[in-house]
Design a protein around this motif. Structure first.
Motif, PDB file in Angstrom:
ATOM      1  N   ALA B 393       0.838  -1.207   0.000  1.00 22.94           N
ATOM      2  CA  ALA B 393       0.000   0.000   0.000  1.00 22.94           C
ATOM      3  C   ALA B 393       0.870   1.254   0.000  1.00 22.94           C
ATOM      4  N   GLU B 394       2.043   1.152   0.601  1.00 23.22           N
ATOM      5  CA  GLU B 394       2.952   2.306   0.656  1.00 23.22           C
ATOM      6  C   GLU B 394       3.901   2.349  -0.543  1.00 23.22           C
ATOM      7  N   GLY B 395       3.805   1.335  -1.411  1.00 29.77           N
ATOM      8  CA  GLY B 395       4.662   1.313  -2.602  1.00 29.77           C
ATOM      9  C   GLY B 395       6.087   0.835  -2.337  1.00 29.77           C
ATOM     10  N   LEU B 396       6.321   0.251  -1.179  1.00 32.33           N
ATOM     11  CA  LEU B 396       7.686  -0.198  -0.864  1.00 32.33           C
ATOM     12  C   LEU B 396       8.118  -1.331  -1.782  1.00 32.33           C
ATOM     13  N   ASP B 397       7.149  -2.191  -2.129  1.00 34.61           N
ATOM     14  CA  ASP B 397       7.469  -3.314  -3.024  1.00 34.61           C
ATOM     15  C   ASP B 397       7.995  -2.799  -4.358  1.00 34.61           C
ATOM     16  N   ILE B 398       7.389  -1.698  -4.817  1.00 33.27           N
ATOM     17  CA  ILE B 398       7.812  -1.110  -6.096  1.00 33.27           C
ATOM     18  C   ILE B 398       9.265  -0.620  -5.989  1.00 33.27           C
ATOM     19  N   ILE B 399       9.561   0.007  -4.856  1.00 34.07           N
ATOM     20  CA  ILE B 399      10.934   0.515  -4.665  1.00 34.07           C
ATOM     21  C   ILE B 399      11.936  -0.641  -4.724  1.00 34.07           C
ATOM     22  N   PHE B 400      11.632  -1.706  -3.997  1.00 35.32           N
ATOM     23  CA  PHE B 400      12.557  -2.856  -4.003  1.00 35.32           C
ATOM     24  C   PHE B 400      12.649  -3.464  -5.403  1.00 35.32           C
ATOM     25  N   ARG B 401      11.503  -3.598  -6.050  1.00 35.79           N
ATOM     26  CA  ARG B 401      11.491  -4.228  -7.384  1.00 35.79           C
ATOM     27  C   ARG B 401      12.206  -3.374  -8.420  1.00 35.79           C
ATOM     28  N   GLN B 402      11.927  -2.064  -8.367  1.00 31.18           N
ATOM     29  CA  GLN B 402      12.572  -1.185  -9.357  1.00 31.18           C
ATOM     30  C   GLN B 402      14.082  -1.156  -9.180  1.00 31.18           C
ATOM     31  N   ALA B 403      14.507  -1.390  -7.956  1.00 31.07           N
ATOM     32  CA  ALA B 403      15.953  -1.429  -7.703  1.00 31.07           C
ATOM     33  C   ALA B 403      16.558  -2.747  -8.191  1.00 31.07           C
ATOM     34  N   GLY B 404      15.686  -3.704  -8.523  1.00 35.86           N
ATOM     35  CA  GLY B 404      16.182  -4.999  -8.998  1.00 35.86           C
ATOM     36  C   GLY B 404      16.059  -6.093  -7.954  1.00 35.86           C
ATOM     37  N   GLY B 405      15.346  -5.813  -6.876  1.00 37.15           N
ATOM     38  CA  GLY B 405      15.184  -6.795  -5.799  1.00 37.15           C
ATOM     39  C   GLY B 405      13.984  -7.702  -6.024  1.00 37.15           C
ATOM     40  N   ASP B 406      13.917  -8.734  -5.240  1.00 35.32           N
ATOM     41  CA  ASP B 406      12.862  -9.735  -5.297  1.00 35.32           C
ATOM     42  C   ASP B 406      11.948  -9.500  -4.099  1.00 35.32           C
ATOM     43  N   TRP B 407      10.658  -9.383  -4.303  1.00 34.22           N
ATOM     44  CA  TRP B 407       9.683  -9.100  -3.232  1.00 34.22           C
ATOM     45  C   TRP B 407       8.785 -10.316  -3.066  1.00 34.22           C
ATOM     46  N   ARG B 408       8.653 -10.827  -1.871  1.00 33.99           N
ATOM     47  CA  ARG B 408       8.015 -12.129  -1.674  1.00 33.99           C
ATOM     48  C   ARG B 408       6.837 -12.096  -0.693  1.00 33.99           C
ATOM     49  N   PHE B 409       6.179 -13.243  -0.598  1.00 36.53           N
ATOM     50  CA  PHE B 409       5.178 -13.470   0.440  1.00 36.53           C
ATOM     51  C   PHE B 409       5.894 -13.734   1.771  1.00 36.53           C
ATOM     52  N   ALA B 410       5.137 -13.668   2.860  1.00 37.68           N
ATOM     53  CA  ALA B 410       5.730 -13.738   4.206  1.00 37.68           C
ATOM     54  C   ALA B 410       6.179 -15.139   4.595  1.00 37.68           C
ATOM     55  N   GLY B 411       7.255 -15.194   5.368  1.00 38.31           N
ATOM     56  CA  GLY B 411       7.735 -16.464   5.924  1.00 38.31           C
ATOM     57  C   GLY B 411       9.156 -16.308   6.441  1.00 38.31           C
ATOM     58  N   CYS B 412       9.687 -17.396   6.979  1.00 36.07           N
ATOM     59  CA  CYS B 412      11.051 -17.355   7.528  1.00 36.07           C
ATOM     60  C   CYS B 412      12.103 -17.316   6.423  1.00 36.07           C
ATOM     61  N   SER B 413      11.806 -17.999   5.331  1.00 40.11           N
ATOM     62  CA  SER B 413      12.620 -17.902   4.118  1.00 40.11           C
ATOM     63  C   SER B 413      14.100 -18.145   4.377  1.00 40.11           C
ATOM     64  N   MET B 414      14.942 -17.240   3.910  1.00 35.67           N
ATOM     65  CA  MET B 414      16.386 -17.473   3.935  1.00 35.67           C
ATOM     66  C   MET B 414      17.011 -17.335   5.325  1.00 35.67           C
ATOM     67  N   CYS B 415      16.214 -17.031   6.319  1.00 33.48           N
ATOM     68  CA  CYS B 415      16.762 -17.045   7.678  1.00 33.48           C
ATOM     69  C   CYS B 415      17.184 -18.455   8.051  1.00 33.48           C
ATOM     70  N   ILE B 416      16.397 -19.447   7.618  1.00 30.62           N
ATOM     71  CA  ILE B 416      16.669 -20.842   7.998  1.00 30.62           C
ATOM     72  C   ILE B 416      16.781 -21.755   6.780  1.00 30.62           C
ATOM     73  N   ALA B 417      16.449 -21.213   5.610  1.00 33.25           N
ATOM     74  CA  ALA B 417      16.685 -21.930   4.357  1.00 33.25           C
ATOM     75  C   ALA B 417      16.025 -23.308   4.306  1.00 33.25           C
ATOM     76  N   MET B 418      14.795 -23.396   4.830  1.00 33.11           N
ATOM     77  CA  MET B 418      14.079 -24.679   4.757  1.00 33.11           C
ATOM     78  C   MET B 418      13.140 -24.734   3.562  1.00 33.11           C
TER      79      MET B 418
END
Ligand code: SF4
Lengths: 195, 473
Positions: B393-418
């Motif tokens: 809603a604040e457009g943060l995803d756009i900022i990350f994406r436009q910079a070339g980053g990957d924007w994901r759904f919520a979870g522990c993800s690469m903290c534990i790499a499961m």
């Protein structure tokens, strides 16, 4: 729970300090829904070479330690994640006692609920045990939980602390949940007074 | 206040009011107000209940989520590996069979367990909170006694809503002084762990106090308490104050109306009494603290970003020397050099330490208008679905994406790499998570722990970078 009374075994030396539970068993082994089969993940990051074959240098891969049941390790063993898979993997491999100068709190709690005895010794004993594993690698020590002692080949007996409750549960092979279930009336009274 | 009552700490007040039973020779029976459950540490506990014919005593005090091995690319179990999917389905079945509310994969309120509890207002001052997860310490930010437990204990709490516990010791940690711009709660906690070591808090409950803590937002306080376990302490706590009440007001599970007023009145009694005794007290002046970064394979191996990686030869203790040598070998780092400028392959912004909306805003503000450096992968994973929607809603995803980053759904993800989000062997990551243990973010991967600001600056520069370089003016 498997009961723990006495144990006579060789000692597997793992001198590292601060061994975290991610090293004891990496997260990729945590997708199980039971407690079996975790032994192959024990120290997986250290135990296998890049091609997946066992590293002959790593202690638990060595032939001479194949039936050893005591692990001797550095300070603060079991730090990090609360995963009880760590003691499950150790017990699954055959380890029944771990000797160190200190243990992380959650690991110690978890070990005691799985018939795995964490023994804290002072620095001098710790050093002399490591010396023993170098000088007489196959020397066995005796652990006697009732008298809370480790007997060294020299005849010296080292006393260790354990809380009386855990000791009773270990010797009897009793699940600690049984004690809690017996407090049902007190828990109910506590709830009634505040809910 | 009754003058005959001995002054008590925040911890003692909560402990005392939750004692169900004490007898000599046995641990105390401690009542648990809130039990959080996730997929990885619960299946064997439910199997234990089944084998013994037991029920969950208080389903109204038990909440489950799935977070550790959930996918972040799309919210479907079909893309999870077979074992992970089986474990997630097992949690669904267990929650259904035992009547526990599960925030399932498609639930709009799902998230990392330690993000969700506070967000939903489940986490409140004065409560005892446990989860089969060591970062349960996070919830202590609200003045709750919150700590991680093993799976046997998960079974104990499911069956009896109680735990067998010995009373821990208490340590007050006073952070004093005003933080410099670009320095955050993450840097404060990394500085503490570097000072007292990864076993320095073992056996203690930490209470964070001092002017720097009072000035922290609720989200920053959670970051601070989150990593108490990395100092060896099972719990970290902060006395509740207006900041706490303001955060909680109006949240879904927070008390409402007259109940709210009564609750706040109760919560105001919780802070430690003047003169209360602590088993240890330490003070850190953080007024000159620089952003912190870790160089080694435990969270205590950290330095200020402009300091040098220590030299093993300079360590007098042989065990520490060996540990440092081993760590630097794993990290393939040269002793005596600065990490500043060290190339990175991956930047991970996420985890229960730093994936809240304020973390994402801070990272996005720094990244805005820049591109992620060539060859660097930026992965941004919000801590909950609510945070994801807010950020979008604040457009943060756009900022990350436009910079070339990957924007994901919520979870522990690469903290534990499961869940498949992981480093490749040999890769270097700047990560906002909490653990730099060998292989934590993927077998052979190498982790530099840092704040979201440092992570963002490092993503743009392609190397470990002081965020203040991007914050001038
Ligand atoms: S984000 Fe990381 S530390 Fe936090 S609960 Fe998930 S796996 Fe554990």
């Amino acid at each position: 729970m498997q009961s723990f009374t006495t144990l006579t075994s060789k000692i597997i030396p793992l001198p590292n300090n601060d061994v975290d539970t991610d090293q004891i068993i990496p997260a990729r082994y945590l997708k199980v829904t039971d407690k079996v089969g975790l032994a192959e993940g024990l120290f997986a990051g250290w135990r296998y070479l890049a091609d997946g074959s066992p590293d002959p240098e790593f202690p638990i891969n060595q032939e001479r330690y194949q039936n050893a049941q005591i692990l001797l390790t550095g300070d603060n063993f079991g730090c990090g994640s609360s995963r009880e898979h760590a003691p499950w993997a150790m017990a699954g491999w055959g380890i029944r006692a771990v000797i160190s100068t200190s243990f992380a709190d959650i690991f110690r709690n978890n070990a005691l609920k799985n018939g795995l005895l964490p023994i804290v010794v002072d620095d001098a004993t710790h050093t002399s045990l490591f010396d023993l594993t170098e000088e007489v690698p196959l020397a066995a020590v005796d652990i006697d939980l009732a008298s809370q002692t480790v007997s060294l080949p020299s005849g010296e007996k080292v006393f260790f602390e354990i809380d009386p409750f855990s000791k009773t549960c270990l010797i009897g092979g009793v699940d600690q949940l049984g004690y809690l279930l017996k407090q049902e009336d007190k828990i109910a009274a506590f709830e009634a007074a505040r809910d | 206040m009754n003058q005959t009552i001995k002054p008590r700490t925040l911890f003692e007040k909560i402990w005392d009011s939750h004692l169900v039973h004490e007898e000599p020779g046995s641990p105390s029976v401690l009542y648990i107000d809130l039990h959080l459950v996730h997929e990885v540490t619960s299946p064997q506990a439910f199997s234990g209940l089944r084998a013994k014919g037991l029920q969950v005593r208080r389903t109204d005090r038990t909440v489950a989520t799935m977070d550790h091995s959930t996918p972040t690319k799309e919210l479907s179990l079909n893309i999870v590996d077979a074992m992970g999917a089986r474990q997630l389905r097992q949690l669904q079945a267990n929650c259904k069979d035992f009547g526990i509310h599960l925030y399932d994969l498609d639930d709009p309120l799902r998230g990392i367990v330690h993000i969700m509890g506070p967000e939903l207002g489940l986490t409140q001052p004065g409560l005892t909170i446990v989860c089969g997860d060591s970062h349960t310490s996070t919830h202590g930010a609200f003045g709750a006694l919150a700590f991680g437990i093993g799976t046997s204990e998960v079974e104990h709490v499911l069956a009896t809503q109680s735990l067998l516990q010995y009373r821990p010791k208490t340590m007050r940690v006073d952070f004093e002084g005003e933080l410099q711009p670009g320095v955050t709660a993450k840097d404060m906690i990394l500085a503490l762990i570097a000072k007292i070591g990864v076993g320095g808090g073992t056996g203690y409950v930490l209470e964070y106090a001092g002017s720097a803590v009072r000035n922290l937002s609720m989200e920053a306080r959670m970051t601070l308490c989150n990593m108490s376990i990395e100092a060896g302490a099972r719990a970290g706590m902060i006395a509740p104050d207006e900041t706490t009440f303001e955060y909680l007001a109006g949240r879904q599970h927070a008390p409402q109306g007259a109940d709210w007023d009564a609750a706040v009145e109760r919560w105001r009694q919780l802070p430690s009494d003047p003169g209360a005794h602590y088993d240890a007290v330490i003070t850190l002046d953080v007024s000159q603290l620089a952003p912190m970064v870790t160089y080694g394979t435990n969270p205590g191996m950290g330095v200020e970003i402009d300091q040098l990686v220590p030299t093993p030869a300079a360590q007098s203790d042989p065990a520490r020397r060996a540990a440092l040598e081993k760590a630097l070998a794993y990290m393939d780092l040269e002793p005596g050099k600065s990490l500043h400028g060290h190339p990175v392959d991956v930047v991970f912004i996420g985890s229960c330490t730093n994936s809240r909306i304020s973390d994402l805003r801070a990272a996005a503000a720094l990244i805005k208008g820049h591109k992620v450096a060539e060859g660097v992968r930026l992965l941004v994973v919000p801590g909950s679905e609510s945070i994801r929607r807010q950020a979008e809603a604040e457009g943060l995803d756009i900022i990350f994406r436009q910079a070339g980053g990957d924007w994901r759904f919520a979870g522990c993800s690469m903290c534990i790499a499961m869940n498949g989000d992981q480093l490749s062997p040999g890769q270097y990551a700047v990560s906002t998570s909490n653990r730099n243990f060998e292989g934590r973010q993927g077998a052979g991967g190498r982790t530099f722990l840092a704040s979201p600001l440092t992570a963002a600056a490092s993503a743009i520069a392609g190397k470990v970078t002081d965020p203040r370089e991007y914050m001038i003016g």
